[in-house]
Design a protein around this motif. Sequence first.
Motif, PDB file in Angstrom:
ATOM      1  N   GLN A   1      53.399   0.307  89.454  1.00 51.67           N
ATOM      2  CA  GLN A   1      54.248   1.373  89.989  1.00 51.67           C
ATOM      3  C   GLN A   1      55.710   1.147  89.600  1.00 51.67           C
ATOM      4  N   GLY A   2      56.164  -0.106  89.696  1.00 54.00           N
ATOM      5  CA  GLY A   2      57.550  -0.420  89.335  1.00 54.00           C
ATOM      6  C   GLY A   2      57.854  -0.075  87.887  1.00 54.00           C
ATOM      7  N   LYS A   3      56.958  -0.463  86.992  1.00 53.50           N
ATOM      8  CA  LYS A   3      57.150  -0.153  85.563  1.00 53.50           C
ATOM      9  C   LYS A   3      57.075   1.349  85.329  1.00 53.50           C
ATOM     10  N   THR A   4      56.126   2.009  85.997  1.00 55.88           N
ATOM     11  CA  THR A   4      55.977   3.466  85.859  1.00 55.88           C
ATOM     12  C   THR A   4      57.244   4.190  86.299  1.00 55.88           C
ATOM     13  N   PHE A   5      57.780   3.814  87.451  1.00 57.12           N
ATOM     14  CA  PHE A   5      58.975   4.468  87.977  1.00 57.12           C
ATOM     15  C   PHE A   5      60.170   4.261  87.045  1.00 57.12           C
ATOM     16  N   ASN A   6      60.311   3.078  86.499  1.00 54.48           N
ATOM     17  CA  ASN A   6      61.416   2.817  85.562  1.00 54.48           C
ATOM     18  C   ASN A   6      61.307   3.698  84.323  1.00 54.48           C
ATOM     19  N   TYR A   7      60.104   3.814  83.788  1.00 48.23           N
ATOM     20  CA  TYR A   7      59.909   4.661  82.597  1.00 48.23           C
ATOM     21  C   TYR A   7      60.170   6.133  82.916  1.00 48.23           C
ATOM     22  N   LEU A   8      59.746   6.583  84.094  1.00 49.80           N
ATOM     23  CA  LEU A   8      59.964   7.987  84.471  1.00 49.80           C
ATOM     24  C   LEU A   8      61.451   8.301  84.609  1.00 49.80           C
ATOM     25  N   LYS A   9      62.208   7.369  85.150  1.00 44.97           N
ATOM     26  CA  LYS A   9      63.662   7.574  85.268  1.00 44.97           C
ATOM     27  C   LYS A   9      64.310   7.674  83.896  1.00 44.97           C
ATOM     28  N   VAL A  10      63.837   6.845  82.988  1.00 50.52           N
ATOM     29  CA  VAL A  10      64.373   6.880  81.619  1.00 50.52           C
ATOM     30  C   VAL A  10      63.994   8.199  80.949  1.00 50.52           C
ATOM     31  N   LEU A  11      62.745   8.597  81.079  1.00 49.12           N
ATOM     32  CA  LEU A  11      62.281   9.848  80.461  1.00 49.12           C
ATOM     33  C   LEU A  11      63.015  11.060  81.006  1.00 49.12           C
ATOM     34  N   GLU A  12      63.377  11.018  82.282  1.00 46.94           N
ATOM     35  CA  GLU A  12      64.052  12.150  82.909  1.00 46.94           C
ATOM     36  C   GLU A  12      65.512  12.259  82.479  1.00 46.94           C
ATOM     37  N   ASN A  13      66.142  11.127  82.200  1.00 46.61           N
ATOM     38  CA  ASN A  13      67.602  11.123  82.031  1.00 46.61           C
ATOM     39  C   ASN A  13      68.110  10.846  80.630  1.00 46.61           C
ATOM     40  N   GLU A  14      67.247  10.436  79.734  1.00 42.17           N
ATOM     41  CA  GLU A  14      67.751  10.018  78.423  1.00 42.17           C
ATOM     42  C   GLU A  14      66.997  10.682  77.278  1.00 42.17           C
ATOM     43  N   GLN A  15      67.723  10.841  76.142  1.00 40.55           N
ATOM     44  CA  GLN A  15      67.090  11.197  74.879  1.00 40.55           C
ATOM     45  C   GLN A  15      66.560   9.899  74.284  1.00 40.55           C
ATOM     46  N   LEU A  16      65.273   9.801  74.069  1.00 41.22           N
ATOM     47  CA  LEU A  16      64.683   8.529  73.697  1.00 41.22           C
ATOM     48  C   LEU A  16      64.321   8.468  72.223  1.00 41.22           C
ATOM     49  N   SER A  17      64.390   7.273  71.695  1.00 41.90           N
ATOM     50  CA  SER A  17      64.018   7.034  70.304  1.00 41.90           C
ATOM     51  C   SER A  17      62.501   7.003  70.171  1.00 41.90           C
TER      52      SER A  17
ATOM     53  N   ALA B   1      25.836  -0.241  82.238  1.00 38.81           N
ATOM     54  CA  ALA B   1      26.953  -0.419  83.173  1.00 38.81           C
ATOM     55  C   ALA B   1      26.881  -1.808  83.806  1.00 38.81           C
ATOM     56  N   THR B   2      28.024  -2.440  83.964  1.00 37.57           N
ATOM     57  CA  THR B   2      28.071  -3.812  84.484  1.00 37.57           C
ATOM     58  C   THR B   2      28.618  -3.901  85.902  1.00 37.57           C
ATOM     59  N   HIS B   3      29.300  -2.846  86.375  1.00 35.63           N
ATOM     60  CA  HIS B   3      29.978  -2.901  87.662  1.00 35.63           C
ATOM     61  C   HIS B   3      29.711  -1.632  88.478  1.00 35.63           C
ATOM     62  N   PHE B   4      29.920  -1.732  89.763  1.00 39.66           N
ATOM     63  CA  PHE B   4      29.828  -0.550  90.613  1.00 39.66           C
ATOM     64  C   PHE B   4      31.028  -0.497  91.553  1.00 39.66           C
ATOM     65  N   ASN B   5      31.188   0.649  92.213  1.00 39.57           N
ATOM     66  CA  ASN B   5      32.341   0.914  93.065  1.00 39.57           C
ATOM     67  C   ASN B   5      32.031   0.565  94.512  1.00 39.57           C
ATOM     68  N   PRO B   6      32.718  -0.435  95.098  1.00 41.76           N
ATOM     69  CA  PRO B   6      32.486  -0.781  96.499  1.00 41.76           C
ATOM     70  C   PRO B   6      33.369  -0.006  97.475  1.00 41.76           C
ATOM     71  N   THR B   7      34.131   0.970  96.948  1.00 37.56           N
ATOM     72  CA  THR B   7      35.092   1.734  97.757  1.00 37.56           C
ATOM     73  C   THR B   7      36.102   0.799  98.411  1.00 37.56           C
ATOM     74  N   ASP B   8      36.887   0.177  97.565  1.00 36.20           N
ATOM     75  CA  ASP B   8      37.881  -0.802  97.998  1.00 36.20           C
ATOM     76  C   ASP B   8      39.121  -0.549  97.142  1.00 36.20           C
ATOM     77  N   LEU B   9      40.025   0.293  97.633  1.00 36.20           N
ATOM     78  CA  LEU B   9      41.120   0.712  96.778  1.00 36.20           C
ATOM     79  C   LEU B   9      42.463   0.744  97.497  1.00 36.20           C
ATOM     80  N   VAL B  10      43.507   0.659  96.694  1.00 37.79           N
ATOM     81  CA  VAL B  10      44.881   0.707  97.181  1.00 37.79           C
ATOM     82  C   VAL B  10      45.581   1.834  96.426  1.00 37.79           C
ATOM     83  N   CYS B  11      46.271   2.695  97.168  1.00 41.39           N
ATOM     84  CA  CYS B  11      46.827   3.915  96.574  1.00 41.39           C
ATOM     85  C   CYS B  11      48.337   3.983  96.719  1.00 41.39           C
ATOM     86  N   GLY B  12      48.981   4.453  95.670  1.00 38.15           N
ATOM     87  CA  GLY B  12      50.396   4.790  95.700  1.00 38.15           C
ATOM     88  C   GLY B  12      50.519   6.292  95.565  1.00 38.15           C
TER      89      GLY B  12
END
Length: 510
Positions: free
Chosen positions: A313-329, A422-433
């Motif tokens: 989330q921290g990295k995502t938010f930093n990139y979104l701020k840059v994308l919103e405010n700057e002309q990027l290379s 398939a090697t894995h299944f979903n135990p319904t154990d998640l954390v959401c932002g």
Amino acid sequence: MFTDKDVKQIENLGLTTEAVKAQVERIKSGMDYAKLEEAATVGNGILRFNKVEIEKYVKLYEKACNQLNIVKFVPASGAATRMFKFVYQFLKEYHDDEERLGHYLKTHKNFWVFVNGLEKLPFFELVKNEIPNFQNLPIEERYTAFVKTMLNKSGLNFGQYPKGLLPFHNYKLEVLTAFHEHLLEATFYASTNNTAKLHFTISEEHTEHFKSELEKIKPTLETQTNTEFEVTFSYQNKSTNTIALKTNNEPYRTPNGNLVFRPAGHGALLDNLNNVKSDIIFIKNVDNIVVQEQNKLQSDYKKLLAGILLDAQGKTFNYLKVLENEQLSEQKLLEIAMFLTHRMNVKLHADFDDFDLNRKASYLFNKLNRPIRVCGMVKNEGEPGGGPFWVKHKDGETSLQIIEFAQINVEDKSQKAIVKHATHFNPTDLVCGTKDFKGNPFNLHNYVDHNATFITIKSQDGTEIKALELPGLWNGSMADWNTIFVEVPVSTFNPVKTVIDLLKPAHQVS
């Protein structure tokens, strides 16, 4: 199609006739199966961390958690009826007879396990004490009396309890419900500044029972844990109910002519989740809870998932701020694209390299600015549950999804082969932002795959009907979230689907 009486009934539910007509058309058109591309595996959609890495993410979360608003969200509306299905079957099929009992036990394995573990059940003493002269009864009468006292309305009526209020764990001095255990568990990983916030989705008819249990246990629990508990409840919104059709696609009606609407599965809880405005939301089913001595290990894996979420989330938010405010290379946009691909499991549009800089920036912003979920995934050892797959959508894009087996067309040999590997299944154990980079909550309804509905055949008063379930809460309802899957031990998954699951080590106090 609908009479004036129907329209009034529909509007009283908070629905519109247009919405109900759309439900009817959805059922008529049949279920859309997911198009599996391949199973998600370790190194291909599922992350695996070593001990040092786990400690790093756990510490990241522990350092940050007191500055965050955290809620533990527990779907808890289900009654315990299904837990006792094979016991109800015993009541229906068996009548006191010692000779027949031996045969019944040989031919009904679950019931044999049940009676052999009777004294280890958390509510054994509670039931036994309701039966006069229990120990001196002939064995066949003892079993029958126990089952009747446990299930019948004239007895303890456990089959009609909400599962969360059923006695789950016996600590000798006290027997705790799953609800009680969830409050206690929250203190290990979901509390901040000595406050634990929990939200339970329950059936409205069980409200007073839950509130009564909370009033009974809260003072002692707060003293024992030095934690203040803020517990809230909500119900599935009636406006999420869906119409039932007969097999000929005509609306099913009651004898007095009313339409029949049914609860639309756990996908209907998206409304409830959308109303929880927190920085981090842990989601865990009410029946997946262990005895206290095992909670420490379990809790470290919850902290792992939360630490990974905060990092991403921290990295995502930093990139979104840059994308919103700057002309990027081109180079910076490539860096963001690599983060999306390798960290957030987003497969870029096939023509992305041909986009001009502005279109690339807009595309990346749109892909990044979404709710994020980090989901624990367990190695497949035969337990039921949906699984993690790469799925191709109608627009041609591919994404990482949790897919229920009901969404897979196993008649298609290629799809069946993918499931087999398939090697894995979903135990319904998640954390959401669920907040964006400016701190505003996302409207979660904007990220649903509405084609991922379930159409099931049910029985209503002896008549076969078609029922529509909304896209599952962690399936189609989160289809357009950014997703990270993390391998966690199978020891983190301990659901109680039948009463004999309470005899497993995770639910027994050593």
